[in-house]
Design an enzyme around this catalytic site. Structure first.
Site, PDB file in Angstrom:
ATOM      1  N   ASP A   1       0.823  -1.204   0.000  1.00 62.49           N
ATOM      2  CA  ASP A   1       0.000   0.000   0.000  1.00 62.49           C
ATOM      3  C   ASP A   1       0.863   1.262   0.000  1.00 62.49           C
ATOM      4  OD1 ASP A   1      -2.703   1.235   0.395  1.00 62.49           O
ATOM      5  OD2 ASP A   1      -1.774   1.947   2.244  1.00 62.49           O
TER       6      ASP A   1
ATOM      7  N   GLU B   1       0.815  -0.319  -4.953  1.00 61.95           N
ATOM      8  CA  GLU B   1      -0.053   0.777  -5.359  1.00 61.95           C
ATOM      9  C   GLU B   1       0.720   2.089  -5.370  1.00 61.95           C
ATOM     10  OE1 GLU B   1      -3.608   3.368  -3.330  1.00 61.95           O
ATOM     11  OE2 GLU B   1      -1.700   2.853  -2.396  1.00 61.95           O
TER      12      GLU B   1
END
Length: 614
Positions: free
Chosen positions: A320, A366
């Site tokens: 993330d 991401e």
């Protein structure tokens, strides 16, 4: 469904004269297709927010005092009960989609309490999505126990499904009243007891955003993470909403992990005291050695996360907020993860089929707004250890309804040029999606077309749970569009037949869901599952809307070829892929054909998926 067939022969000749697959003997505990060739560039990843998928054990639903309905009667931001027991029970269903990797929301223990939810703060927002970590060395009790998670991973592996978990290195979770109560840290406005219930005075203009937490600098915050660990107002360091490595993202306390070789730090006080009380049900055994000593923040985080691999044999990470953590810190995580996976494989021979797998540990991430960089010009592969990054091209907008783009043949050609290789060697791969938890749910009128055009994309792809069943954005019970993107899973009415749907995925299924759209996702996904050439192979044009894709791995004796044809046709040229006399099967209709004079006579109305008959 477990097979009791003595042997499954998948070896057949192709044009190049090598083998498509090797003959494989299946044991009593093997699952159909669990031995199929695997290539990360052909991955079909199914992303699940565990809490919103399937409730297998209602006894853990209210862990840490978390309610299903908050104090205002809303459930938009609460835990809904999904857990790893429920997820395990649905693995046959997931396998029937042709899925060969599953990405689950972070299983680490999350903050216990809530923050104000929505722009107006009208509801309590809990960490059901896994992005607000509290303790990296424990599994969140709402999701199950260590053994529940181990069972899930092993059962996924039996079906040939790789397991990825979401990891967060950039930030900790917010400070909440519940955690201040549980762990005795922090300061409140007017010395309000953090253990007391806070109900906003709506008439006075209050909302849950006005919770009485005083984040100004004070020694009372030293019992939390501490100023050596995080940037936070309570340590005299402004924590706002900056777009930088050494700043806070969305007011989330920022870990000071920019340099893996930074000064050593001690374990935070609240964790020291928490760990004095052993919790065998939820503590990760392999992480226990890293609950003491001194290392840099980056080293502690990396060791804690890698311990999940050493304990369970996790196959990959979805990382993330990648751009907010330096590449050298990610590289440390990758190196420790590779070592941990090798250690797990050695220790688990005969216990888990994945111990015999040889594919490398996989890391995707991401980078918000990223599309593609196959030559790795930005250094995420060479300097950060990433194998791929998530591709935002087909759905770049946050929250908005139905803003996705459905790929077309021209996009196939463009992506094949970037990612299609007969040997699948790409410096930095992609992971393409059309729906996600942070953007919109792709729900076009023709979801059959969406299933075909997306699932047959070159490169790796990521489904979001419910793409295949047109799960709706329920607006969080009518109050928040963002929460509605993570609505509860809507399983098909005939899911009781899931074991039959997944029974022959390695050869050619004869049973699919009665749901017309879902059956298309299953047929096309299973075709992709059997054929690494779909995502990882080089693409060659055979005419208008007709393509040959070829993937070769000489070391494994694999020469996999498929022909994909869109639209009506009476005859399809397959000469680039298949030799005369080769018997083919259509993965979409189940019909068989023989190659004559470089072509097959076929009555195709919308789609043909030609592969060697199994």
């Amino acid at each position: 469904m477990k097979l009791k067939t003595a042997a499954l022969v998948l070896a057949v000749s192709v044009a190049a004269g090598s083998l498509a697959y090797k003959s494989t003997v299946l044991s009593e505990n093997s699952f159909e297709g669990s031995d199929l060739p695997f290539e990360w560039h052909n991955a079909n990843v199914y992303f699940v927010i565990t809490d919103r998928f399937a409730n297998g054990n209602r006894n853990n639903d209210n862990s840490y005092g978390r309610p299903y309905k908050d104090d205002s009667g809303y459930s938009a931001g609460t835990f809904h009960g999904g857990d790893f027991t429920g997820l395990t029970s649905k693995l046959d269903y997931i396998r029937s989609l042709g899925v060969n990797a599953i990405w689950v929301s972070s299983p680490v223990e999350q903050i216990h309490g809530w923050v104000g939810g929505g722009p107006m703060g009208v509801y309590q927002y809990y960490a059901y999505h896994g992005y607000w970590p509290l303790d990296f060395t424990s599994i969140d009790a709402n999701l199950g126990t260590v053994e529940d998670f181990r069972t899930f991973v092993t059962e996924a592996h039996k079906r040939g499904i790789r397991v990825l978990i979401d990891v967060v290195m950039n930030h900790s979770g917010y400070a909440t009243l519940k955690d201040m109560c549980d762990f005795k840290f922090g300061r409140t406005v007017g010395n309000v007891d953090p253990c007391s219930k806070f109900i906003p005075d709506v008439e006075a203009g209050q909302s849950y955003h006005n919770k009485p937490i005083d984040a100004s600098e004070d020694e009372s915050w030293n019992r939390w993470w501490g100023k050596d660990w995080i940037r936070f107002d309570g340590y005299g360091q402004t924590c706002g909403a900056e777009d930088s490595i050494d700043g806070c993202l969305a007011y989330l306390p920022d870990f000071k992990n920019s340099d893996p070789n930074a000064n050593e730090v001690s374990i935070p006080v609240f964790l020291q005291e928490k760990w004095e009380h052993k919790d065998k049900l939820h503590d990760i055994p392999a992480a226990i050695p890293y609950r003491k000593g001194q290392m840099s923040v980056a080293q502690f985080e990396a060791h804690w996360l890698a311990s999940w691999i050493e304990e369970f044999g996790i196959d990959g990470f979805r990382c993330d907020t990648v751009k907010y953590v330096p590449q050298k810190t990610w590289k440390l995580l990758k190196e420790l993860s590779e070592n941990a996976l090798n250690k797990w494989r050695i220790a688990n021979k005969g216990k888990d089929p994945a111990a015999n797998w040889t594919d490398p540990f996989y890391m995707t991430g991401e980078v918000w707004g990223f599309t593609n960089d196959p030559e790795d010009r930005l250094g995420y592969a060479s300097n950060g250890g990433f194998d791929s990054l998530i591709d935002f091209y087909f759905n770049p907008d946050g929250v908005n309804l139905n803003t996705c783009i459905i790929p077309d043949p021209d996009e196939w050609k463009r992506y094949a040029q970037m990612y299609g290789r007969e040997d699948s060697k790409v410096k930095l791969g992609n992971l393409t999606y059309i729906s996600s938890h942070d953007t919109s749910l792709c729900r076009k009128k023709d979801m059959e077309k969406a299933a075909v055009m997306f699932t047959l994309m070159p490169g790796a792809i990521q489904m979001f749970y419910g793409d295949e069943t047109a799960r709706e954005n329920d607006k969080g019970g009518g109050i928040d569009l963002e929460q509605g993107m993570r609505s509860d899973m809507n399983f098909p009415a005939d899911i009781i037949n899931a074991d039959k749907w997944s029974a022959n995925v390695g050869r050619l299924s004869s049973e699919y869901s009665s749901n017309k759209v879902l059956s298309v996702w299953q047929k096309v996904g299973q075709f992709r599952l059997r054929n690494p050439a779909v995502g990882a192979g080089a693409q060659y044009s055979l005419g208008e809307n007709s393509f040959c894709r070829i993937y070769q791995d000489k070391a494994k004796g694999i020469d996999n070829r498929v022909v994909i044809h869109l639209g009506e046709s009476d005859k399809i040229n397959v000469s680039k892929c298949f030799a005369n006399g080769t018997v083919l099967q259509d993965g979409y209709t189940g019909k068989e054909y023989r190659v004559i004079n470089g072509s097959v006579e076929i009555k195709s109305e919308k789609l043909a998926l030609l592969e060697i008959k199994r």
